[in-house]
Write a protein that holds these residues in place. Structure first.
Motif, PDB file in Angstrom:
ATOM      1  N   VAL A  81     -28.698  20.277  -0.709  1.00 40.72           N
ATOM      2  CA  VAL A  81     -28.338  20.437  -2.125  1.00 40.72           C
ATOM      3  C   VAL A  81     -27.138  19.542  -2.453  1.00 40.72           C
ATOM      4  O   VAL A  81     -27.127  18.829  -3.459  1.00 40.72           O
ATOM      5  N   ILE A  82     -26.141  19.563  -1.591  1.00 38.56           N
ATOM      6  CA  ILE A  82     -24.950  18.733  -1.799  1.00 38.56           C
ATOM      7  C   ILE A  82     -25.319  17.248  -1.780  1.00 38.56           C
ATOM      8  O   ILE A  82     -24.851  16.465  -2.613  1.00 38.56           O
ATOM      9  N   LEU A  83     -26.180  16.848  -0.831  1.00 34.16           N
ATOM     10  CA  LEU A  83     -26.617  15.448  -0.785  1.00 34.16           C
ATOM     11  C   LEU A  83     -27.402  15.077  -2.042  1.00 34.16           C
ATOM     12  O   LEU A  83     -27.291  13.946  -2.527  1.00 34.16           O
ATOM     13  N   GLY A  84     -28.173  15.997  -2.566  1.00 36.41           N
ATOM     14  CA  GLY A  84     -28.882  15.747  -3.822  1.00 36.41           C
ATOM     15  C   GLY A  84     -27.905  15.499  -4.968  1.00 36.41           C
ATOM     16  O   GLY A  84     -28.097  14.577  -5.776  1.00 36.41           O
ATOM     17  N   PHE A  85     -26.858  16.307  -5.044  1.00 37.99           N
ATOM     18  CA  PHE A  85     -25.836  16.084  -6.075  1.00 37.99           C
ATOM     19  C   PHE A  85     -25.136  14.743  -5.865  1.00 37.99           C
ATOM     20  O   PHE A  85     -24.806  14.051  -6.832  1.00 37.99           O
ATOM     21  N   TRP A  86     -24.921  14.371  -4.612  1.00 36.90           N
ATOM     22  CA  TRP A  86     -24.330  13.060  -4.339  1.00 36.90           C
ATOM     23  C   TRP A  86     -25.240  11.958  -4.869  1.00 36.90           C
ATOM     24  O   TRP A  86     -24.776  11.009  -5.498  1.00 36.90           O
ATOM     25  N   LEU A  87     -26.544  12.074  -4.611  1.00 32.57           N
ATOM     26  CA  LEU A  87     -27.474  11.042  -5.083  1.00 32.57           C
ATOM     27  C   LEU A  87     -27.437  10.908  -6.598  1.00 32.57           C
ATOM     28  O   LEU A  87     -27.466   9.800  -7.132  1.00 32.57           O
ATOM     29  N   VAL A  88     -27.390  12.025  -7.288  1.00 34.76           N
ATOM     30  CA  VAL A  88     -27.354  12.000  -8.755  1.00 34.76           C
ATOM     31  C   VAL A  88     -26.087  11.316  -9.254  1.00 34.76           C
ATOM     32  O   VAL A  88     -26.121  10.553 -10.220  1.00 34.76           O
ATOM     33  N   SER A  89     -24.976  11.544  -8.580  1.00 35.75           N
ATOM     34  CA  SER A  89     -23.710  10.993  -9.053  1.00 35.75           C
ATOM     35  C   SER A  89     -23.355   9.633  -8.448  1.00 35.75           C
ATOM     36  O   SER A  89     -22.501   8.917  -8.974  1.00 35.75           O
ATOM     37  N   SER A  90     -24.000   9.255  -7.359  1.00 35.48           N
ATOM     38  CA  SER A  90     -23.594   8.051  -6.630  1.00 35.48           C
ATOM     39  C   SER A  90     -23.657   6.745  -7.428  1.00 35.48           C
ATOM     40  O   SER A  90     -22.791   5.891  -7.236  1.00 35.48           O
ATOM     41  N   PRO A  91     -24.620   6.534  -8.329  1.00 34.54           N
ATOM     42  CA  PRO A  91     -24.578   5.271  -9.078  1.00 34.54           C
ATOM     43  C   PRO A  91     -23.297   5.111  -9.901  1.00 34.54           C
ATOM     44  O   PRO A  91     -22.817   4.000 -10.104  1.00 34.54           O
ATOM     45  N   PHE A  92     -22.752   6.233 -10.334  1.00 39.53           N
ATOM     46  CA  PHE A  92     -21.531   6.183 -11.146  1.00 39.53           C
ATOM     47  C   PHE A  92     -20.292   6.107 -10.269  1.00 39.53           C
ATOM     48  O   PHE A  92     -19.349   5.376 -10.569  1.00 39.53           O
ATOM     49  N   VAL A  93     -20.292   6.842  -9.166  1.00 41.79           N
ATOM     50  CA  VAL A  93     -19.154   6.837  -8.257  1.00 41.79           C
ATOM     51  C   VAL A  93     -19.034   5.483  -7.554  1.00 41.79           C
ATOM     52  O   VAL A  93     -17.948   4.931  -7.436  1.00 41.79           O
ATOM     53  N   LEU A  94     -20.174   4.954  -7.101  1.00 41.73           N
ATOM     54  CA  LEU A  94     -20.173   3.671  -6.384  1.00 41.73           C
ATOM     55  C   LEU A  94     -20.290   2.480  -7.326  1.00 41.73           C
ATOM     56  O   LEU A  94     -20.229   1.341  -6.887  1.00 41.73           O
ATOM     57  N   ASP A  95     -20.493   2.761  -8.596  1.00 41.47           N
ATOM     58  CA  ASP A  95     -20.513   1.752  -9.665  1.00 41.47           C
ATOM     59  C   ASP A  95     -21.536   0.640  -9.432  1.00 41.47           C
ATOM     60  O   ASP A  95     -21.216  -0.535  -9.514  1.00 41.47           O
ATOM     61  N   TYR A  96     -22.769   1.042  -9.123  1.00 42.83           N
ATOM     62  CA  TYR A  96     -23.807   0.023  -9.102  1.00 42.83           C
ATOM     63  C   TYR A  96     -24.682   0.202 -10.338  1.00 42.83           C
ATOM     64  O   TYR A  96     -25.031   1.288 -10.726  1.00 42.83           O
ATOM     65  N   ARG A  97     -24.947  -0.919 -10.980  1.00 41.24           N
ATOM     66  CA  ARG A  97     -25.585  -0.903 -12.296  1.00 41.24           C
ATOM     67  C   ARG A  97     -27.049  -1.339 -12.256  1.00 41.24           C
ATOM     68  O   ARG A  97     -27.595  -1.697 -13.282  1.00 41.24           O
ATOM     69  N   LEU A  98     -27.653  -1.297 -11.102  1.00 37.26           N
ATOM     70  CA  LEU A  98     -29.062  -1.657 -11.008  1.00 37.26           C
ATOM     71  C   LEU A  98     -29.891  -0.500 -11.540  1.00 37.26           C
ATOM     72  O   LEU A  98     -29.860   0.605 -10.999  1.00 37.26           O
ATOM     73  N   GLN A  99     -30.627  -0.757 -12.589  1.00 32.87           N
ATOM     74  CA  GLN A  99     -31.375   0.304 -13.252  1.00 32.87           C
ATOM     75  C   GLN A  99     -32.383   0.966 -12.303  1.00 32.87           C
ATOM     76  O   GLN A  99     -32.534   2.181 -12.320  1.00 32.87           O
ATOM     77  N   GLU A 100     -33.039   0.171 -11.469  1.00 31.07           N
ATOM     78  CA  GLU A 100     -34.010   0.733 -10.531  1.00 31.07           C
ATOM     79  C   GLU A 100     -33.344   1.696  -9.565  1.00 31.07           C
ATOM     80  O   GLU A 100     -33.857   2.782  -9.279  1.00 31.07           O
ATOM     81  N   ALA A 101     -32.191   1.299  -9.048  1.00 32.87           N
ATOM     82  CA  ALA A 101     -31.463   2.135  -8.092  1.00 32.87           C
ATOM     83  C   ALA A 101     -30.930   3.390  -8.771  1.00 32.87           C
ATOM     84  O   ALA A 101     -30.990   4.485  -8.198  1.00 32.87           O
ATOM     85  N   GLN A 102     -30.417   3.242  -9.977  1.00 29.45           N
ATOM     86  CA  GLN A 102     -29.894   4.397 -10.697  1.00 29.45           C
ATOM     87  C   GLN A 102     -30.987   5.433 -10.964  1.00 29.45           C
ATOM     88  O   GLN A 102     -30.810   6.619 -10.690  1.00 29.45           O
ATOM     89  N   LEU A 103     -32.099   4.974 -11.484  1.00 32.17           N
ATOM     90  CA  LEU A 103     -33.199   5.884 -11.810  1.00 32.17           C
ATOM     91  C   LEU A 103     -33.771   6.522 -10.550  1.00 32.17           C
ATOM     92  O   LEU A 103     -34.071   7.718 -10.524  1.00 32.17           O
ATOM     93  N   ASN A 104     -33.907   5.735  -9.497  1.00 31.93           N
ATOM     94  CA  ASN A 104     -34.422   6.262  -8.235  1.00 31.93           C
ATOM     95  C   ASN A 104     -33.487   7.338  -7.678  1.00 31.93           C
ATOM     96  O   ASN A 104     -33.938   8.415  -7.289  1.00 31.93           O
ATOM     97  N   ASP A 105     -32.195   7.053  -7.640  1.00 30.01           N
ATOM     98  CA  ASP A 105     -31.245   8.032  -7.117  1.00 30.01           C
ATOM     99  C   ASP A 105     -31.223   9.301  -7.957  1.00 30.01           C
ATOM    100  O   ASP A 105     -31.136  10.408  -7.426  1.00 30.01           O
ATOM    101  N   LEU A 106     -31.326   9.151  -9.266  1.00 36.26           N
ATOM    102  CA  LEU A 106     -31.340  10.319 -10.150  1.00 36.26           C
ATOM    103  C   LEU A 106     -32.576  11.175  -9.887  1.00 36.26           C
ATOM    104  O   LEU A 106     -32.468  12.385  -9.672  1.00 36.26           O
ATOM    105  N   CYS A 107     -33.742  10.561  -9.876  1.00 37.62           N
ATOM    106  CA  CYS A 107     -34.991  11.318  -9.686  1.00 37.62           C
ATOM    107  C   CYS A 107     -35.080  11.937  -8.296  1.00 37.62           C
ATOM    108  O   CYS A 107     -35.413  13.113  -8.142  1.00 37.62           O
ATOM    109  N   VAL A 108     -34.789  11.142  -7.270  1.00 36.24           N
ATOM    110  CA  VAL A 108     -34.869  11.661  -5.903  1.00 36.24           C
ATOM    111  C   VAL A 108     -33.792  12.715  -5.683  1.00 36.24           C
ATOM    112  O   VAL A 108     -34.041  13.750  -5.050  1.00 36.24           O
TER     113      VAL A 108
END
Length: 111
Positions: free
Chosen positions: A8-35
């Motif tokens: 559960v914690i890793l799932g929350f990390w995935l949802v927040s990681s594009p913003f925390v790690l500041d990567y702006r790749l739309q594919e990566a952001q959407l994938n991390d959010l959904c997964v």
């Protein structure tokens, strides 16, 4: 059950990681959010129904392969994040909880 909560914690990390790690790749952001949302939901469901933990194994495999399948494998930060979190989710989804195991007992037969 502790492994499900860590997922559960890793799932929350995935949802927040594009913003925390500041990567702006739309594919990566959407994938991390959904997964990430999938990992959260399946880990919570696996707390009630332990066999559902294997569904997170499938998400973990996708997470490891997704940077290459979605074309952002050349970007270091989102790729490493996906692979590391994917390995962790996969390992945790395979952790066996002894409290949910019931031995199969054969009925005693009369000789």
């Amino acid at each position: 059950m502790w492994a499900r909560w860590l997922n559960v914690i890793l799932g929350f990390w995935l949802v927040s990681s594009p913003f925390v790690l500041d990567y702006r790749l739309q594919e990566a952001q959407l994938n991390d959010l959904c997964v990430g949302l999938g990992v959260i939901l399946l880990a919570l469901a696996a707390i009630a129904v332990p066999k559902l933990r294997y569904a997170n194994t499938l998400l973990a495999v996708w997470l490891i392969l997704s940077p290459f399948a979605l074309g952002y494998g050349g970007y270091r930060v989102p790729t490493l994040n996906a692979i590391i979190v994917g390995v962790l989710v996969g390992v945790l989804s395979l952790v066996w909880d002894h409290r949910t195991w019931t031995p199969h007992r054969r009925p005693l037969t009369e000789a």
